[in-house]
Design a protein around this motif. Structure first.
Motif, PDB file in Angstrom:
ATOM      1  N   ASP A   1      14.181  10.430   1.384  1.00 33.60           N
ATOM      2  CA  ASP A   1      15.305   9.688   1.934  1.00 33.60           C
ATOM      3  C   ASP A   1      15.423   8.332   1.231  1.00 33.60           C
ATOM      4  OD1 ASP A   1      17.462   9.257   3.508  1.00 33.60           O
ATOM      5  OD2 ASP A   1      16.423   9.631   5.403  1.00 33.60           O
ATOM      6  N   VAL A   2      16.609   7.753   1.335  1.00 35.33           N
ATOM      7  CA  VAL A   2      16.844   6.439   0.753  1.00 35.33           C
ATOM      8  C   VAL A   2      15.792   5.459   1.246  1.00 35.33           C
ATOM      9  CG1 VAL A   2      18.575   4.667   0.417  1.00 35.33           C
ATOM     10  CG2 VAL A   2      19.266   6.977   1.016  1.00 35.33           C
ATOM     11  N   GLY A   3      15.159   4.749   0.338  1.00 39.15           N
ATOM     12  CA  GLY A   3      14.187   3.743   0.740  1.00 39.15           C
ATOM     13  C   GLY A   3      12.785   4.277   0.959  1.00 39.15           C
ATOM     14  N   SER A   4      12.577   5.558   0.703  1.00 36.68           N
ATOM     15  CA  SER A   4      11.251   6.123   0.962  1.00 36.68           C
ATOM     16  C   SER A   4      10.270   5.771  -0.163  1.00 36.68           C
ATOM     17  CB  SER A   4      11.334   7.648   1.128  1.00 36.68           C
ATOM     18  OG  SER A   4      11.888   8.232  -0.027  1.00 36.68           O
ATOM     19  N   GLY A   5      10.761   5.173  -1.240  1.00 37.64           N
ATOM     20  CA  GLY A   5       9.864   4.675  -2.281  1.00 37.64           C
ATOM     21  C   GLY A   5       9.585   5.656  -3.401  1.00 37.64           C
ATOM     22  N   LYS A   6      10.636   6.253  -3.926  1.00 39.10           N
ATOM     23  CA  LYS A   6      10.457   7.224  -5.011  1.00 39.10           C
ATOM     24  C   LYS A   6      10.134   6.539  -6.338  1.00 39.10           C
ATOM     25  CE  LYS A   6      14.554   9.029  -4.122  1.00 39.10           C
ATOM     26  NZ  LYS A   6      14.856   8.416  -2.820  1.00 39.10           N
TER      27      LYS A   6
ATOM     28  N   MET B   1       8.527   6.941   5.742  1.00 46.41           N
ATOM     29  CA  MET B   1       9.092   5.673   5.275  1.00 46.41           C
ATOM     30  C   MET B   1       7.987   4.634   5.174  1.00 46.41           C
ATOM     31  SD  MET B   1      12.222   5.378   4.607  1.00 46.41           S
ATOM     32  CE  MET B   1      13.837   6.043   4.854  1.00 46.41           C
ATOM     33  N   PRO B   2       8.117   3.695   4.245  1.00 49.29           N
ATOM     34  CA  PRO B   2       7.174   2.580   4.257  1.00 49.29           C
ATOM     35  C   PRO B   2       7.201   1.931   5.641  1.00 49.29           C
ATOM     36  CG  PRO B   2       8.475   2.515   2.264  1.00 49.29           C
ATOM     37  CD  PRO B   2       9.033   3.612   3.117  1.00 49.29           C
ATOM     38  N   PRO B   3       6.055   1.422   6.089  1.00 53.18           N
ATOM     39  CA  PRO B   3       5.955   0.957   7.481  1.00 53.18           C
ATOM     40  C   PRO B   3       6.822  -0.271   7.762  1.00 53.18           C
ATOM     41  CG  PRO B   3       3.998   0.367   6.218  1.00 53.18           C
ATOM     42  CD  PRO B   3       4.815   1.244   5.346  1.00 53.18           C
ATOM     43  N   GLY B   4       7.089  -0.472   9.047  1.00 52.32           N
ATOM     44  CA  GLY B   4       7.738  -1.698   9.490  1.00 52.32           C
ATOM     45  C   GLY B   4       9.215  -1.783   9.188  1.00 52.32           C
ATOM     46  N   ARG B   5       9.869  -0.648   9.106  1.00 53.38           N
ATOM     47  CA  ARG B   5      11.316  -0.718   8.905  1.00 53.38           C
ATOM     48  C   ARG B   5      12.024   0.019  10.033  1.00 53.38           C
ATOM     49  NH1 ARG B   5      11.907   1.184   2.837  1.00 53.38           N
ATOM     50  NH2 ARG B   5      10.395  -0.196   1.859  1.00 53.38           N
ATOM     51  N   PRO B   6      12.545  -0.742  10.981  1.00 57.29           N
ATOM     52  CA  PRO B   6      13.231  -0.077  12.096  1.00 57.29           C
ATOM     53  C   PRO B   6      14.476   0.661  11.594  1.00 57.29           C
ATOM     54  CG  PRO B   6      13.552  -2.464  12.172  1.00 57.29           C
ATOM     55  CD  PRO B   6      12.604  -2.193  11.061  1.00 57.29           C
TER      56      PRO B   6
ATOM     57  N   VAL C   1       0.856  -1.182   0.000  1.00 55.34           N
ATOM     58  CA  VAL C   1       0.000   0.000   0.000  1.00 55.34           C
ATOM     59  C   VAL C   1       0.893   1.233   0.000  1.00 55.34           C
ATOM     60  CG1 VAL C   1      -1.778   1.246   1.294  1.00 55.34           C
ATOM     61  CG2 VAL C   1      -1.723  -1.271   1.310  1.00 55.34           C
ATOM     62  N   MET C   2       0.589   2.186  -0.836  1.00 55.14           N
ATOM     63  CA  MET C   2       1.404   3.406  -0.879  1.00 55.14           C
ATOM     64  C   MET C   2       1.339   4.115   0.476  1.00 55.14           C
ATOM     65  SD  MET C   2       2.036   4.914  -4.345  1.00 55.14           S
ATOM     66  CE  MET C   2       1.508   4.363  -5.956  1.00 55.14           C
ATOM     67  N   THR C   3       2.435   4.724   0.841  1.00 55.20           N
ATOM     68  CA  THR C   3       2.424   5.522   2.070  1.00 55.20           C
ATOM     69  C   THR C   3       1.652   6.812   1.796  1.00 55.20           C
ATOM     70  OG1 THR C   3       4.425   6.732   1.481  1.00 55.20           O
ATOM     71  CG2 THR C   3       4.720   4.687   2.713  1.00 55.20           C
TER      72      THR C   3
HETATM   73  P1  ADP Z   1      14.122   5.034  -3.086  1.00 56.34           P
HETATM   74  O1  ADP Z   1      13.265   6.171  -2.664  1.00 56.34           O
HETATM   75  O2  ADP Z   1      15.373   4.941  -2.279  1.00 56.34           O
HETATM   76  O3  ADP Z   1      14.392   5.047  -4.562  1.00 56.34           O
HETATM   77  P2  ADP Z   1      12.707   2.649  -3.713  1.00 56.34           P
HETATM   78  O4  ADP Z   1      11.746   3.263  -4.622  1.00 56.34           O
HETATM   79  O5  ADP Z   1      13.819   1.860  -4.302  1.00 56.34           O
HETATM   80  O6  ADP Z   1      13.313   3.734  -2.746  1.00 56.34           O
HETATM   81  O7  ADP Z   1      11.910   1.772  -2.669  1.00 56.34           O
HETATM   82  C1  ADP Z   1      12.584   1.064  -1.671  1.00 56.34           C
HETATM   83  C2  ADP Z   1      11.907  -0.254  -1.380  1.00 56.34           C
HETATM   84  O8  ADP Z   1      10.680  -0.031  -0.735  1.00 56.34           O
HETATM   85  C3  ADP Z   1      11.588  -1.041  -2.609  1.00 56.34           C
HETATM   86  O9  ADP Z   1      11.855  -2.394  -2.338  1.00 56.34           O
HETATM   87  C4  ADP Z   1      10.120  -0.786  -2.825  1.00 56.34           C
HETATM   88  O10 ADP Z   1       9.481  -1.870  -3.500  1.00 56.34           O
HETATM   89  C5  ADP Z   1       9.619  -0.668  -1.417  1.00 56.34           C
HETATM   90  N1  ADP Z   1       8.441   0.167  -1.244  1.00 56.34           N
HETATM   91  C6  ADP Z   1       8.173   1.320  -1.900  1.00 56.34           C
HETATM   92  N2  ADP Z   1       7.032   1.866  -1.445  1.00 56.34           N
HETATM   93  C7  ADP Z   1       6.579   1.028  -0.472  1.00 56.34           C
HETATM   94  C8  ADP Z   1       5.420   1.017   0.377  1.00 56.34           C
HETATM   95  N3  ADP Z   1       4.518   2.002   0.339  1.00 56.34           N
HETATM   96  N4  ADP Z   1       5.284   0.012   1.260  1.00 56.34           N
HETATM   97  C9  ADP Z   1       6.209  -0.955   1.328  1.00 56.34           C
HETATM   98  N5  ADP Z   1       7.291  -1.033   0.552  1.00 56.34           N
HETATM   99  C10 ADP Z   1       7.482  -0.056  -0.342  1.00 56.34           C
END
Ligand code: ADP
Ligand code: MG
Length: 814
Positions: free
Chosen positions: A391-396, A568-573, A362-364
């Motif tokens: 931030d890194v991993g925020s799901g861009k 940040m996507p949930p559940g990542r300490p 689910v999108m944040t």
């Molecule tokens: P970045 O912002 O650093 O480019 P990414 O787009 O590569 O980040 O996303 C990081 C990871 O999080 C990927 O594995 C992606 O599939 C996952 N992800 C992205 N959005 C979500 C979300 N809303 N919930 C869970 N996981 C997500």
């Protein structure tokens, strides 16, 4: 010609007063006695010389005080006779006497070679600094000042202080201390004497002696319990004070070009030309912002009358620099927004819905908000120019995918450009998976099979027609590349994923509606412009994981609207970060092993090697071999570096992603974007070599899943400064704060893309001065409101400045 003679008489009399303790002059009497002999070329028959020659081997110093008394009396008698009349050459050094050949009329463009007294060597060294004309001299500003404004007497000198004195040279001569050659002098004023030593300048003595009363400035140190000055700046007291007794400018220079030369040159240029520097700021602005007039600012920045004047001068010059930048940035933004010719791109609700439902997560809230802002922009006929910062991993990536889908659904092409092949390939697969998931239920079967070919055709259920995603990188085979280019030009490719290869000349799009740039900090303004030119009026989305401090948002990125993914996507300490001392290295290795035993994977990052990619690669190979043979012979290790071909890299990344490798040894290439959720620990060698923001990027590699992740920072450098920097990494998890910290500690370096941003090197202004940047931003907006093309006479100077500055990126302005 009796100076030396008289000076020595004074010394001998003082020696009597001091009861023949040989402390009347620093270093004892002997050198001075010998010097008189050579200076006056005393014949062997001269009484003075005869007395000296009767002394034992180590001279006067070796004598008992009673013997000394007799010797001093003899010497005084000898001195009472008239000194031999010898002509001492008294030529003055030319450096101090440099005179401009050209008096008025002169021009600011006069070449520096016209300044008299500048040797050819100096002229060519100046040229190396970019100084060719009088104007260049005036605009070569000091980068700091020595505060020698405290003028005192010898008796008031204090250890550790920077002070100035005015004194006579009593004695001066060449000397060697150990093996170091130097000139040693004793100077005196009414309050005492002082030893002065100039290291490495054994030929100074004569000039000193013939210079009359001297002004000397420098730091006071101690020698055998007495005060002295080492390598002070000096000049004759009746000369202009350029080097002493004031705030003395220190210029950026180059080997063999002394500060004295630069100062004299600056002074000459100021006297002749400062008044010709025209004020490029309109008078109204000067008075409104309480700025110093230009000629005065030039004078004061070189030779300030006081600290306040210096600061006012620098503020004026910085204001001018920043205002020029802001005019360009604000103008560029306006021009961009005036074009009402961009293709409106819409994402039909059913398509959006279908896409969202097909996602494995689910999108944040932040992602949803970013999508709304972007889709709103895309729907306009004005080109979007937006920065997505997260931030890194925020799901861009998924946000970019949504935008690209809007382009495709509207019948346009979309492109995304990544800084490395590895990342381009990863995006290629991610899009293939994200956009195909609805059809296959799982993208994994396709995940790797698509590689090797330059494109993949997908049929998402929510789209009416199939979708072709093309990969375009530098390492495609010639045939594949031609095929890709043809598909792009013919409009068969809907989404193109690539590297710099995307913006090469031979690539042309049929209807580019949206260009996305990932990891913008790796690219510059020029690349952004180049991508833009691949379409008529495409929308542009740039993405970065480097948080942009406000100052940079107003300058380097000042023409962009900003959206922040602040969730940040949930559940990542958060990642636990620890510094590791060199003696704890084995414990760190053991920790990695434990993680691997627990089913996780690890990265080992090799230290940054600046020289070249090749050297970095070699270092990584060595580290890989060492770890494979001696540390983890039982584990499965992989190696990744920039010199590998993309298929080799790909095989490795694929193996790592599929958990066929336990530990990935890598150079900094892994820094951006690589996505392997099962990796939970990253060990960074030579952590002190990396910037904070970059370390944070590395750390982001392991914050990809619900598992607790760890970042271990290894460094051999125990300095407090380094440890402090790394301690910040342990404590701060917020990329934004780290970037600010980086900016503070290191200045706006390459990391923020400032160097490639098309901005000039700032001479006076600092990109950390928020207040002044904001002030100039507002001034620029107001100026352009009143006079959009800067055509009014009072604004012409500014228009010229801005044109000079922005001409190299005019492609974007026009
Ligand atoms: P970045 O912002 O650093 O480019 P990414 O787009 O590569 O980040 O996303 C990081 C990871 O999080 C990927 O594995 C992606 O599939 C996952 N992800 C992205 N959005 C979500 C979300 N809303 N919930 C869970 N996981 C997500
Ligand atoms: Mg990314």
């Amino acid at each position: 010609m009796t100076e030396g003679w008289e000076r020595l008489r004074g010394m001998l009399q003082l020696e009597q007063k001091k009861r023949y303790t040989n402390v009347a002059v620093v270093g004892g009497l002997d050198p001075h006695l010998q010097r008189i002999v050579s200076e006056y070329r005393l014949p062997a028959t001269h009484r003075f010389r005869q007395v000296l020659e009767a002394l034992p081997g180590r001279g006067y110093a070796e004598l008992h005080p009673i013997q000394r008394k007799r010797v001093v009396e003899e010497l005084l008698k000898a001195l009472a006779e008239a000194p031999p009349a010898i002509a001492r050459p008294a030529a003055r050094r030319t450096v101090a006497g440099m005179q401009p050949k050209v008096r008025a009329p002169g021009s600011l463009e006069a070449p520096v070679s016209l300044f008299k007294g500048l040797s050819r060597t100096y002229v060519s060294k100046l040229e190396r600094l970019g100084i060719k004309t009088a104007r260049d001299v005036l605009f070569h500003f000091p980068h700091r000042y020595n505060d020698f404004s405290n003028v005192c007497t010898i008796s008031e000198l204090m250890i550790g202080q920077e002070q100035s004195i005015i004194a006579d040279v009593w004695t001066a001569g060449p000397t060697t201390v150990g093996r170091r050659k130097a000139t040693e002098a004793v100077i005196r004023d009414d309050t005492g004497t002082l030893r002065v030593i100039w290291w490495g300048q054994p030929f100074l003595a004569r000039t000193l002696r013939s210079s009359g009363k001297l002004a000397l400035s420098g730091k006071v140190t101690a020698f055998r319990g007495r005060l002295q000055m080492e390598n002070p700046e000096w000049e004759p007291v009746d000369a202009d004070s350029l080097n002493t007794r004031r705030l003395v400018p220190v210029y950026p220079s180059t080997e063999g070009l002394p500060q004295k030369v630069l100062r004299k040159l600056a002074r000459d240029a100021i006297e002749l030309f400062a008044d010709q520097v025209s004020d490029e700021l309109p008078p109204a602005l000067v008075s409104k912002h309480k700025l110093m007039p230009a000629p005065k600012a030039i004078r004061q920045v070189h030779f300030p009358d006081s600290r306040e004047q210096m600061e006012a001068a620098r503020r004026r010059l910085a204001f001018e620099e920043l205002l020029t930048i802001e005019l360009g940035v604000v103008k560029r933004r306006q021009v961009w927004q005036q074009d009402a010719q961009a293709p409106p791109l819409a994402l039909p609700p059913a398509v959006e819905q279908g896409f969202i439902e097909s996602l494995p997560f689910v999108m944040t809230g932040a992602q949803a908000r970013a999508n709304r802002a972007i889709l709103r922009d895309l729907g306009q006929n004005v080109s979007m120019n937006r920065l997505l910062e997260g931030d890194v991993g925020s799901g861009k990536t998924v946000v970019a995918a949504t935008a690209l889908l809007a382009a495709v659904a509207s019948g346009y092409q979309g492109a995304i450009m990544a800084p490395t092949e590895l990342l381009a390939e990863q995006h290629y697969r991610t899009f293939a998976r994200l956009l195909d998931a609805g059809a296959t239920g799982s993208g994994d079967g396709l995940w790797f099979s698509v590689l090797g070919s330059g494109f993949v055709v997908l049929q998402p259920p929510y789209l009416e027609r199939p979708l072709r995603v093309t990969l375009l990188t530098g390492s495609l085979k010639a045939g594949e590349r031609t095929e890709a280019q043809q598909a792009i030009a013919a409009g068969q490719s809907d989404i193109v994923v690539g590297t710099h290869a995307l913006i090469q000349e031979e690539v042309s799009f049929s209807r580019l509606g949206l260009g996305v740039i990932d990891e913008q900090h790796r690219f510059g303004v020029l690349q952004r412009a180049a991508l833009r030119e691949k379409g008529a009026y495409p929308h542009v989305l740039v993405m970065t994981a480097t948080p942009i401090p406000r100052t940079l948002a107003l300058t380097v990125y000042g023409d962009l609207d900003v959206t922040v993914l602040d969730e940040m996507p949930p559940g990542r300490p958060p990642v636990r970060t620890h510094r590791v001392r060199p003696d704890q290295r084995n414990r760190a290795y053991e920790f990695l092993r434990q993680q691997v035993k627990g089913g996780r994977q690890a990265y080992v990052i090799c230290p940054l090697v600046e020289e070249s990619e090749a050297v970095a690669a070699r270092a990584a190979v060595q580290e890989y071999e060492r770890l494979s043979q001696h540390v983890y012979p039982d584990l499965r290790l992989g190696l990744l570096h920039g010199r590998q071909g993309s298929s080799e890299k790909d095989t490795t990344m694929r193996a790592f992603r599929d958990n066929e490798l336990d530990v990935l040894v890598s150079t900094a290439v892994v820094e951006v974007g690589v996505d392997v959720p099962n990796a939970t620990v990253i060990l960074i060698e030579g952590a002190d070599r990396f910037g904070l923001a970059q370390l944070h990027q590395f750390r982001g590699r392991v914050r990809r899943s619900q598992h607790q992740a760890y970042c271990l920072l290894l460094t051999e450098n125990a300095s407090e400064e380094v440890q402090e920097r790394l301690r910040i990494m342990e404590q701060v998890d917020d990329g934004f704060q780290l970037a600010e910290e980086d900016l503070r500690l290191r200045g706006p370096g390459e990391y923020f893309g400032v160097r490639q941003s098309g901005l000039p090197d700032l001479k006076v202004a600092s990109l950390t001065d928020v207040a002044l940047i904001e002030e100039t931003r507002e001034a620029a907006i107001r100026l352009l409101e009143q006079d959009p093309d800067l055509k009014r006479p009072e604004n012409r100077g500014l228009a010229r400045r801005a044109a000079r500055l922005w001409e190299n990126i005019s492609g974007e302005v026009s």
